[in-house]
Motif scaffolding. Sequence first.
Motif, PDB file in Angstrom:
ATOM      1  N   GLN A 193      11.003  29.304  77.391  1.00 44.45           N
ATOM      2  CA  GLN A 193      11.845  28.109  77.450  1.00 44.45           C
ATOM      3  C   GLN A 193      12.173  27.598  76.053  1.00 44.45           C
ATOM      4  OE1 GLN A 193      10.065  24.665  79.310  1.00 44.45           O
ATOM      5  NE2 GLN A 193      11.963  23.467  79.214  1.00 44.45           N
ATOM      6  N   GLY A 194      11.201  27.652  75.144  1.00 43.32           N
ATOM      7  CA  GLY A 194      11.458  27.229  73.768  1.00 43.32           C
ATOM      8  C   GLY A 194      12.556  28.052  73.116  1.00 43.32           C
ATOM      9  N   ILE A 195      12.543  29.360  73.371  1.00 43.65           N
ATOM     10  CA  ILE A 195      13.618  30.222  72.859  1.00 43.65           C
ATOM     11  C   ILE A 195      14.949  29.788  73.459  1.00 43.65           C
ATOM     12  CG2 ILE A 195      14.540  32.574  72.830  1.00 43.65           C
ATOM     13  CD1 ILE A 195      12.131  32.348  71.018  1.00 43.65           C
ATOM     14  N   GLY A 196      14.965  29.540  74.772  1.00 49.06           N
ATOM     15  CA  GLY A 196      16.199  29.106  75.427  1.00 49.06           C
ATOM     16  C   GLY A 196      16.702  27.782  74.899  1.00 49.06           C
ATOM     17  N   ARG A 197      15.782  26.833  74.655  1.00 44.23           N
ATOM     18  CA  ARG A 197      16.166  25.511  74.149  1.00 44.23           C
ATOM     19  C   ARG A 197      16.826  25.626  72.777  1.00 44.23           C
ATOM     20  NH1 ARG A 197      14.018  20.199  74.592  1.00 44.23           N
ATOM     21  NH2 ARG A 197      13.810  20.740  76.796  1.00 44.23           N
ATOM     22  N   ILE A 198      16.250  26.424  71.890  1.00 35.10           N
ATOM     23  CA  ILE A 198      16.730  26.467  70.508  1.00 35.10           C
ATOM     24  C   ILE A 198      17.977  27.329  70.360  1.00 35.10           C
ATOM     25  CG2 ILE A 198      16.137  27.230  68.164  1.00 35.10           C
ATOM     26  CD1 ILE A 198      13.224  26.429  68.831  1.00 35.10           C
ATOM     27  N   THR A 199      18.030  28.463  71.066  1.00 39.14           N
ATOM     28  CA  THR A 199      19.132  29.412  70.870  1.00 39.14           C
ATOM     29  C   THR A 199      20.276  29.227  71.853  1.00 39.14           C
ATOM     30  OG1 THR A 199      18.244  31.115  72.362  1.00 39.14           O
ATOM     31  CG2 THR A 199      17.475  31.131  70.051  1.00 39.14           C
ATOM     32  N   GLY A 200      20.002  28.594  73.001  1.00 38.20           N
ATOM     33  CA  GLY A 200      21.023  28.499  74.038  1.00 38.20           C
ATOM     34  C   GLY A 200      21.156  29.764  74.861  1.00 38.20           C
ATOM     35  N   LYS A 201      20.331  30.778  74.564  1.00 35.03           N
ATOM     36  CA  LYS A 201      20.329  32.029  75.320  1.00 35.03           C
ATOM     37  C   LYS A 201      18.949  32.229  75.934  1.00 35.03           C
ATOM     38  CE  LYS A 201      23.943  34.116  72.494  1.00 35.03           C
ATOM     39  NZ  LYS A 201      24.335  35.239  71.598  1.00 35.03           N
ATOM     40  N   PRO A 202      18.879  32.896  77.085  1.00 31.71           N
ATOM     41  CA  PRO A 202      17.611  32.928  77.808  1.00 31.71           C
ATOM     42  C   PRO A 202      16.466  33.533  77.005  1.00 31.71           C
ATOM     43  CG  PRO A 202      19.399  33.724  79.196  1.00 31.71           C
ATOM     44  CD  PRO A 202      19.957  33.591  77.818  1.00 31.71           C
ATOM     45  N   GLY A 203      15.344  32.815  76.966  1.00 34.97           N
ATOM     46  CA  GLY A 203      14.100  33.424  76.534  1.00 34.97           C
ATOM     47  C   GLY A 203      13.565  34.280  77.669  1.00 34.97           C
ATOM     48  N   VAL A 204      12.830  35.328  77.348  1.00 34.86           N
ATOM     49  CA  VAL A 204      12.383  36.290  78.363  1.00 34.86           C
ATOM     50  C   VAL A 204      10.864  36.263  78.478  1.00 34.86           C
ATOM     51  CG1 VAL A 204      12.335  38.714  79.056  1.00 34.86           C
ATOM     52  CG2 VAL A 204      14.392  37.753  77.987  1.00 34.86           C
ATOM     53  N   VAL A 205      10.378  36.125  79.718  1.00 35.97           N
ATOM     54  CA  VAL A 205       8.952  36.190  79.998  1.00 35.97           C
ATOM     55  C   VAL A 205       8.718  37.241  81.072  1.00 35.97           C
ATOM     56  CG1 VAL A 205       9.189  34.253  81.629  1.00 35.97           C
ATOM     57  CG2 VAL A 205       6.933  34.884  80.761  1.00 35.97           C
ATOM     58  N   MET A 206       7.643  38.002  80.926  1.00 36.94           N
ATOM     59  CA  MET A 206       7.273  39.014  81.909  1.00 36.94           C
ATOM     60  C   MET A 206       5.826  38.800  82.335  1.00 36.94           C
ATOM     61  SD  MET A 206       8.973  42.533  80.451  1.00 36.94           S
ATOM     62  CE  MET A 206      10.745  42.675  80.161  1.00 36.94           C
ATOM     63  N   THR A 207       5.574  38.962  83.635  1.00 36.47           N
ATOM     64  CA  THR A 207       4.216  38.822  84.155  1.00 36.47           C
ATOM     65  C   THR A 207       3.926  39.914  85.170  1.00 36.47           C
ATOM     66  OG1 THR A 207       4.678  37.477  86.117  1.00 36.47           O
ATOM     67  CG2 THR A 207       4.497  36.310  84.016  1.00 36.47           C
ATOM     68  N   THR A 208       2.662  40.012  85.516  1.00 38.37           N
ATOM     69  CA  THR A 208       2.266  40.875  86.615  1.00 38.37           C
ATOM     70  C   THR A 208       2.477  40.134  87.932  1.00 38.37           C
ATOM     71  OG1 THR A 208       0.527  42.392  87.361  1.00 38.37           O
ATOM     72  CG2 THR A 208      -0.158  40.169  86.668  1.00 38.37           C
ATOM     73  N   SER A 209       2.147  40.784  89.044  1.00 44.74           N
ATOM     74  CA  SER A 209       2.379  40.202  90.365  1.00 44.74           C
ATOM     75  C   SER A 209       1.328  39.158  90.704  1.00 44.74           C
ATOM     76  CB  SER A 209       2.361  41.306  91.422  1.00 44.74           C
ATOM     77  OG  SER A 209       1.080  41.935  91.451  1.00 44.74           O
ATOM     78  N   GLY A 210       1.418  38.572  91.886  1.00 51.53           N
ATOM     79  CA  GLY A 210       0.413  37.651  92.386  1.00 51.53           C
ATOM     80  C   GLY A 210       0.227  36.435  91.495  1.00 51.53           C
ATOM     81  N   PRO A 211      -1.019  36.164  91.080  1.00 53.92           N
ATOM     82  CA  PRO A 211      -1.277  34.957  90.286  1.00 53.92           C
ATOM     83  C   PRO A 211      -0.531  34.947  88.958  1.00 53.92           C
ATOM     84  CG  PRO A 211      -3.195  36.405  90.298  1.00 53.92           C
ATOM     85  CD  PRO A 211      -2.252  36.927  91.331  1.00 53.92           C
ATOM     86  N   GLY A 212      -0.254  36.122  88.392  1.00 55.34           N
ATOM     87  CA  GLY A 212       0.497  36.173  87.139  1.00 55.34           C
ATOM     88  C   GLY A 212       1.860  35.537  87.288  1.00 55.34           C
ATOM     89  N   ALA A 213       2.567  35.912  88.340  1.00 54.70           N
ATOM     90  CA  ALA A 213       3.897  35.339  88.571  1.00 54.70           C
ATOM     91  C   ALA A 213       3.806  33.897  89.056  1.00 54.70           C
ATOM     92  CB  ALA A 213       4.658  36.198  89.581  1.00 54.70           C
ATOM     93  N   LEU A 214       2.813  33.601  89.903  1.00 51.07           N
ATOM     94  CA  LEU A 214       2.675  32.232  90.395  1.00 51.07           C
ATOM     95  C   LEU A 214       2.424  31.242  89.258  1.00 51.07           C
ATOM     96  CD1 LEU A 214       0.523  32.802  93.605  1.00 51.07           C
ATOM     97  CD2 LEU A 214       2.906  32.068  93.527  1.00 51.07           C
ATOM     98  N   ASN A 215       1.769  31.705  88.206  1.00 54.25           N
ATOM     99  CA  ASN A 215       1.512  30.830  87.065  1.00 54.25           C
ATOM    100  C   ASN A 215       2.782  30.429  86.323  1.00 54.25           C
ATOM    101  OD1 ASN A 215      -1.253  30.520  87.308  1.00 54.25           O
ATOM    102  ND2 ASN A 215      -1.740  32.284  86.041  1.00 54.25           N
TER     103      ASN A 215
END
Length: 559
Positions: free
Chosen positions: A59-81
Motif C-alpha cells: 500500500q505504501g508503494i501504491g500511495r507514493i507512486t500511484g501504481k499498485p504495490g505488489v504483495v504475495m502470500t501463501t494460502s490459508g492464514p497467509g492470505a487471510l492476514n
Amino acid sequence: MSTNGADLIVDTLIKNGVKYVFQLPGGKLGPLLMALKKREEEIEVVTVRHEQNAGFMAQGIGRITGKPGVVMTTSGPGALNLVTALATATSDGDPVLAIAGQVPQAKLLTPYPQNPNISGVMNDATITKYAKEIEHTDALADEVANAYVASVNGNPGAVFMDIPGNILLAETTKTGLEFSSVVDQLANTISDDATIATAADKIKAAKRPVMIIGARADDEAAAKEIQAFVKKTGIPVVETFQATGLLTREFNQNYVGRVGLFNNLPGDELVYNSDLVITLGLNLVEYWASVWNADNKTIIDIDTVVDHLDETYIPDTLVLGNIAKNLKNITAAMAEQDLTDEWKAVIRTLQEKLMTKKQVPAETAIDALHPLEIVDSLQKTIDAHPDTTVVMDGGSHEVWMGSYLNVYQPKHFLMSDGEQTLGVGLPWAISAALLRPDEKILSSGGDGSFMFSSQELATVAHYQLNIVQVIWVDKEYNMVEFQQELDYDGQEEGVDIDYIGYKEMAESYGIKATRVRSKEALDAALMEAYASTEPMVIEMIEDNRENIHLRDKTELKKY
C-alpha cells in the motif's frame, strides 16, 4: 527454457514496471518465488515478518507512486492476514495488487490444509475492487492486466488474485502482457468547455469561496495547478489530513490548515463560514459532507470519480476527469479574483487562531514531553530537511501531527484517513525508504500502534533503511482512553498497556536507539539521527494529559 504460470505472472509484472514484491514465504507460494528468483536482477523480493505488514508495504508503494504495490502470500492464514491491509488500501484509495498461491484445484472443495475460500472472503467491495480465483494458466497475464487496471481506475484500491498451485505450475506458451500505456491514459479525459465555464462563473460569483483538497488530488501535477489557481484567485485552502503538502510556504497567506476528524480546527470553521466549496479530489471518507454542508452550500466538485451522494453532498457542478488538467482550464477561465475585505478578515482571524493553537505552552512537565513540544521539534527538523517523508501510525499522536505539522511536498505526509488502521506506520516507512533511499523517512507511532508492526524493525535492520522511528510513550491506548473518559463520565477500561523498553528492543535488532524526556534531548536525538543514514529509534516519554482536549467540541462561530 520452459515457462509456467508463475513465470508468466512475473514476466507481466516486470514488463509493467513493478520493482518490488513484498512477501512472507509459504509452500503454496513456492512457484512464484522460484519464478522471481529467475528474474532477481529485474525485480526485488522483500521478505517481511508478517503478511499484514507486507500488505501495508505494498500500500505504501501504491500511495507514493500511484501504481499498485505488489504483495504475495501463501494460502490459508497467509492470505487471510491480508484482509486488514487490503481493506485499508481500498478505504484510503491506494492501489495494491495481492496475489496468493492456493491449493491445487482438485483439493479446493475438500478438507485440505490451508484451504479456506479466500477469493470469497476477499470478494467484498469494502475490501477489494476485484477478487478472483484464476482457473486457467493461459489466462494469467490477462487477469493480472485486468486486476492491475481495476486497482487504479476510478477511486484506486486493492485487488486480489487467488491462484491454485496446478495453475501456477502448468506450462504455457504465453508471454507476459505489457499494458502500461492503457494505465497511463486512465483519468486523462477533461470536462467540456461549457462545464469549465460554469464552474468558473460560480467561483467568480462567490463571496466566501474555499477549496478543500482531498487525497485524490495528492500528486505533483495537481499541486502545480492548485498553486497556479490560488496565486490567481487568492481563494483560501484547507487540506484533509491525507492530502497534506500541496502548497509551498509561498502560499501561507492562503492556507488555513487541516479539516476533518473532530471538526474543531480553524480550517473547519473556515468551511463553516463559506458560501461556495470547491472539493478537489475529495474522498468523502476523509471529510464527510454531513459535517461541513448542513447549510446547503454551493459545491463544485473537481474529481476523477463521482463520490458517495447523499442529502448533504450533491455537487452543483461536477468537473469530471483529470484533476490537474481540469483545474488548469478553470484557472485559465478565471480573472484575478479580489476577495472581499470581509472574507480576508475571516481568513486572517482563523489563521491567527491556528497559530495560537500550535504554540507550545509556557509551562510543561519536567520529565515528559508535551505533544506540542514534540510537534515543534519535528517541525523544525523537517524545515531544516524539507525532503523528509513523514509517516504516521494511528492514535492520538496522529491527531497532533495531522493537525499541526506542515510539509510542503505532495506524497510526503502519509497517514490513513479511511480505516485509520493501527500498524501502518513502520511498513509504510519501509516502502518510502526503498523508493527514496536518499531521503530521511520520519516514522511516528504511539507505544500502542507501534507494537502492531514492531517486528518489522528486523526488516529495517536487514536493509539498513534511512528511517528514524519516533515512539510516543504514555503506556495507554490513549486515543481510546480519552474518548472513553468523555463518553462514560470519566471512566475508562481496557486501555492500559505495560511499558516496554523500546530503546532496548531496537538495540536488540542492532538499531541505534535513545530515550528522551525533554525537548532539548529530543532536539539532540533528531540532530544525531539526521547526521546519519543508518536507522534510529527515539523513544519519547509523553505527557498525555492534553490529549483529551483533541476532541473538544468547538462551537463553530459565524464570522
